[in-house]
Design a protein around this motif. Structure first.
Motif, PDB file in Angstrom:
ATOM      1  N   VAL A 117     -14.571 -23.526  12.687  1.00 14.51           N
ATOM      2  CA  VAL A 117     -14.813 -22.652  11.531  1.00 14.51           C
ATOM      3  C   VAL A 117     -13.972 -21.401  11.742  1.00 14.51           C
ATOM      4  O   VAL A 117     -14.270 -20.577  12.615  1.00 14.51           O
ATOM      5  CB  VAL A 117     -16.309 -22.292  11.387  1.00 14.51           C
ATOM      6  CG1 VAL A 117     -16.524 -21.309  10.233  1.00 14.51           C
ATOM      7  CG2 VAL A 117     -17.143 -23.551  11.148  1.00 14.51           C
ATOM      8  N   GLY A 118     -12.885 -21.278  10.984  1.00 17.42           N
ATOM      9  CA  GLY A 118     -11.971 -20.161  11.179  1.00 17.42           C
ATOM     10  C   GLY A 118     -11.362 -20.231  12.570  1.00 17.42           C
ATOM     11  O   GLY A 118     -10.838 -21.263  12.992  1.00 17.42           O
ATOM     12  N   PHE A 207     -16.306 -25.777   3.364  1.00 16.35           N
ATOM     13  CA  PHE A 207     -15.713 -25.457   2.060  1.00 16.35           C
ATOM     14  C   PHE A 207     -15.439 -23.953   2.056  1.00 16.35           C
ATOM     15  O   PHE A 207     -16.040 -23.211   1.271  1.00 16.35           O
ATOM     16  CB  PHE A 207     -16.677 -25.767   0.916  1.00 16.35           C
ATOM     17  CG  PHE A 207     -17.018 -27.225   0.693  1.00 16.35           C
ATOM     18  CD1 PHE A 207     -17.872 -27.911   1.537  1.00 16.35           C
ATOM     19  CD2 PHE A 207     -16.507 -27.899  -0.415  1.00 16.35           C
ATOM     20  CE1 PHE A 207     -18.207 -29.239   1.299  1.00 16.35           C
ATOM     21  CE2 PHE A 207     -16.834 -29.222  -0.669  1.00 16.35           C
ATOM     22  CZ  PHE A 207     -17.680 -29.903   0.193  1.00 16.35           C
ATOM     23  N   GLY A 208     -14.612 -23.425   2.929  1.00 13.17           N
ATOM     24  CA  GLY A 208     -14.373 -21.987   2.988  1.00 13.17           C
ATOM     25  C   GLY A 208     -15.654 -21.245   3.332  1.00 13.17           C
ATOM     26  O   GLY A 208     -16.282 -21.514   4.359  1.00 13.17           O
ATOM     27  N   ARG A 209     -16.070 -20.350   2.435  1.00 13.99           N
ATOM     28  CA  ARG A 209     -17.270 -19.530   2.688  1.00 13.99           C
ATOM     29  C   ARG A 209     -18.551 -20.342   2.748  1.00 13.99           C
ATOM     30  O   ARG A 209     -19.609 -19.831   3.128  1.00 13.99           O
ATOM     31  CB  ARG A 209     -17.433 -18.507   1.555  1.00 13.99           C
ATOM     32  CG  ARG A 209     -17.024 -17.122   1.922  1.00 13.99           C
ATOM     33  CD  ARG A 209     -17.721 -16.133   1.014  1.00 13.99           C
ATOM     34  NE  ARG A 209     -19.124 -15.918   1.424  1.00 13.99           N
ATOM     35  CZ  ARG A 209     -19.953 -15.112   0.787  1.00 13.99           C
ATOM     36  NH1 ARG A 209     -19.556 -14.474  -0.282  1.00 13.99           N
ATOM     37  NH2 ARG A 209     -21.196 -14.961   1.206  1.00 13.99           N
ATOM     38  N   LEU A 257     -11.832 -33.871  -1.124  1.00 12.20           N
ATOM     39  CA  LEU A 257     -10.416 -34.256  -1.034  1.00 12.20           C
ATOM     40  C   LEU A 257      -9.480 -33.081  -1.299  1.00 12.20           C
ATOM     41  O   LEU A 257      -8.381 -33.022  -0.776  1.00 12.20           O
ATOM     42  CB  LEU A 257     -10.101 -35.360  -2.044  1.00 12.20           C
ATOM     43  CG  LEU A 257     -10.821 -36.695  -1.829  1.00 12.20           C
ATOM     44  CD1 LEU A 257     -10.500 -37.667  -2.954  1.00 12.20           C
ATOM     45  CD2 LEU A 257     -10.428 -37.297  -0.478  1.00 12.20           C
ATOM     46  N   ARG A 258      -9.934 -32.184  -2.154  1.00 13.77           N
ATOM     47  CA  ARG A 258      -9.140 -30.988  -2.486  1.00 13.77           C
ATOM     48  C   ARG A 258     -10.077 -30.066  -3.251  1.00 13.77           C
ATOM     49  O   ARG A 258     -11.152 -30.514  -3.694  1.00 13.77           O
ATOM     50  CB  ARG A 258      -7.901 -31.369  -3.310  1.00 13.77           C
ATOM     51  CG  ARG A 258      -8.232 -32.004  -4.645  1.00 13.77           C
ATOM     52  CD  ARG A 258      -6.987 -32.427  -5.420  1.00 13.77           C
ATOM     53  NE  ARG A 258      -7.365 -33.042  -6.679  1.00 13.77           N
ATOM     54  CZ  ARG A 258      -6.875 -34.184  -7.142  1.00 13.77           C
ATOM     55  NH1 ARG A 258      -5.964 -34.854  -6.468  1.00 13.77           N
ATOM     56  NH2 ARG A 258      -7.272 -34.665  -8.304  1.00 13.77           N
ATOM     57  N   PRO A 259      -9.692 -28.800  -3.463  1.00 13.85           N
ATOM     58  CA  PRO A 259     -10.598 -27.933  -4.218  1.00 13.85           C
ATOM     59  C   PRO A 259     -10.921 -28.561  -5.567  1.00 13.85           C
ATOM     60  O   PRO A 259     -10.022 -28.961  -6.298  1.00 13.85           O
ATOM     61  CB  PRO A 259      -9.796 -26.634  -4.374  1.00 13.85           C
ATOM     62  CG  PRO A 259      -8.822 -26.650  -3.238  1.00 13.85           C
ATOM     63  CD  PRO A 259      -8.485 -28.096  -3.000  1.00 13.85           C
ATOM     64  N   CYS A 366     -10.164 -18.099   4.475  1.00 15.58           N
ATOM     65  CA  CYS A 366     -11.528 -18.384   4.031  1.00 15.58           C
ATOM     66  C   CYS A 366     -11.683 -18.031   2.550  1.00 15.58           C
ATOM     67  O   CYS A 366     -11.807 -16.860   2.206  1.00 15.58           O
ATOM     68  CB  CYS A 366     -12.510 -17.575   4.885  1.00 15.58           C
ATOM     69  SG  CYS A 366     -14.211 -17.931   4.467  1.00 15.58           S
ATOM     70  N   GLU A 367     -11.649 -19.051   1.705  1.00  9.32           N
ATOM     71  CA  GLU A 367     -11.769 -18.815   0.260  1.00  9.32           C
ATOM     72  C   GLU A 367     -13.219 -19.002  -0.181  1.00  9.32           C
ATOM     73  O   GLU A 367     -13.981 -19.725   0.460  1.00  9.32           O
ATOM     74  CB  GLU A 367     -10.906 -19.823  -0.515  1.00  9.32           C
ATOM     75  CG  GLU A 367      -9.448 -19.850  -0.133  1.00  9.32           C
ATOM     76  CD  GLU A 367      -8.695 -18.620  -0.631  1.00  9.32           C
ATOM     77  OE1 GLU A 367      -9.091 -18.082  -1.696  1.00  9.32           O
ATOM     78  OE2 GLU A 367      -7.741 -18.192   0.050  1.00  9.32           O
TER      79      GLU A 367
END
Ligand code: NVA
Length: 371
Positions: A117-118, A207-209, A257-259, A366-367
């Motif tokens: 994570v990060g 998933f980022g955040r 798979l992608r955003p 991190c989006e």
């Protein structure tokens, strides 16, 4: 943070940003561990795994290693740096003041043990006794990363005691049957109790955040709460898949798979109330294609749904197991370039393409995908 092949930087926030550095497991010295509560609950009653344990046949180890080596070479050829673990002696028992089991498991699959994570790699508590020391296979790499990357955070979750109090005896007492298992899964009654925090890293999707965590056999609610407290800047979401009679590890069930796009196993649908955060933010959850096989390969713990255990190399490129023709076709229709990887003969060692790897570096930060 600039990436360089010469010196490790640890950075990965999700399952799809461009992959630059990864760990690929090894099959060396892999054992079928003796019976123990958490493992028994996962093995289907008609499985060829029942009642046998010991070192896996050497020819299957050699074949799996051949495929894992080729997979590593394929990744390198696409510019991804690949590291490999250093196998410990898995024939040795695990003995603590609280339990004893006569052998270990292996150093496959890394995804079960290591959660990136990060700039942090977190060693999971694990929930099987035979996997208690599995992190040791990765310690040489963790030490190297720590030397090379001054920002790398090497963390280990508290080792659990794994006494009998960690397991519901109901799961062990009889031939349970799939109907009963499905009822229990729907009631969120799993083999692990809430005695202490337990989680396997492969129950977590990034998933980022947001971290999405499966509550099931290998991760309990206290394990999820532990993750919540450990990652205070993240939102941690608990998910369940009531159609799964053996709910361990999320990555043959729910695959981003992608955003904006996730595959969901059609036999293990995410319940409607848990879809809200995805739908509200315009994410599409589509049923995955059917697996190409009716049965897993011999001596395999996993289901045929390893078909959807794909490794995303970037939002336009995905590694799919070579025999999984329906899955590859679906990826193609979804607009992804498919990289075929021959790995089925390594499935028995703990999983597919996503399982066999652990992220070290993906581009990007991190989006917030669910504002
Ligand atoms: N629950 C999974 C494990 C996959 C990695 C299965 O379908 O067997």
């Amino acid at each position: 943070m600039a990436w360089s092949p010469d010196k490790t930087t640890v950075n990965s926030w999700n399952e799809w940003d461009p992959l630059r550095h990864v760990i690929v497991g090894r099959a060396d010295d892999c054992h079928i561990p003796p019976e123990e509560p958490a493992l028994d609950a996962k093995v289907p009653e008609d499985s060829d795994m029942r009642g046998q344990w010991g070192k896996r046949p050497q020819e299957t180890i050699d074949r799996a290693n051949e495929l894992l080596d080729k997979f590593a070479d394929q990744l390198r050829a696409r510019g991804v740096k690949v590291d490999r673990p250093t196998p410990i002696d898995h024939s040795l028992p695990v003995t603590t003041p609280d339990f004893h089991t006569a052998s270990q498991f292996g150093c496959m699959p890394p995804r079960d043990v290591l959660l990136t994570v990060g700039s942090e790699i977190l060693e999971a508590t694990m929930s099987y006794r035979c996997r208690w020391f599995e992190y040791l296979n990765y310690r040489p790499l963790m030490q190297q990363y720590w030397e090379e990357d001054p920002k790398f955070r090497h963390e280990a979750a508290p080792k659990p005691r794994l006494t009998d109090a960690d397991y519901h005896p109901d799961y062990l007492s009889e031939k349970i049957g799939v109907e009963k298992r499905l009822q229990w899964a729907a009631e969120k009654f799993f083999v692990t109790t809430e005695e202490e925090p337990l989680f396997d890293a492969a129950d977590v999707l990034r998933f980022g955040r947001d971290l999405v965590v499966q509550h099931g056999f290998t991760t309990n609610l206290k394990g999820i709460e532990w993750l919540r407290r450990h990652f205070p800047d993240h939102r941690v979401h608990t998910v369940n898949f009531p159609g799964d009679p053996y709910p361990i590890h999320i990555d043959a069930t729910f695959t981003p798979l992608r955003p904006g796009l996730i595959l969901n196993n059609p036999q293990r649908r995410l319940p409607d109330d848990q879809r809200e955060m995805f739908h509200k933010n315009g994410w599409e959850i589509v049923d995955s294609a059917q697996p190409a096989h009716n049965q897993p390969p011999p001596l395999c713990y996993s289901s045929v749904w390893l078909s959807m255990n794909v490794l995303v190399l970037d939002p336009k490129t995905v590694c799919v197991e070579k025999s999984e023709v329906y899955q590859a076709d679906q990826m193609d229709k979804l607009g992804l370039e498919v990289v075929e990887v021959d790995l089925r003969d390594a499935y028995a060692f703990g999983g597919g393409l996503h399982c066999s790897t652990a992220d070290v570096y993906r581009e990007g930060g991190c989006e917030d995908y669910f504002p």
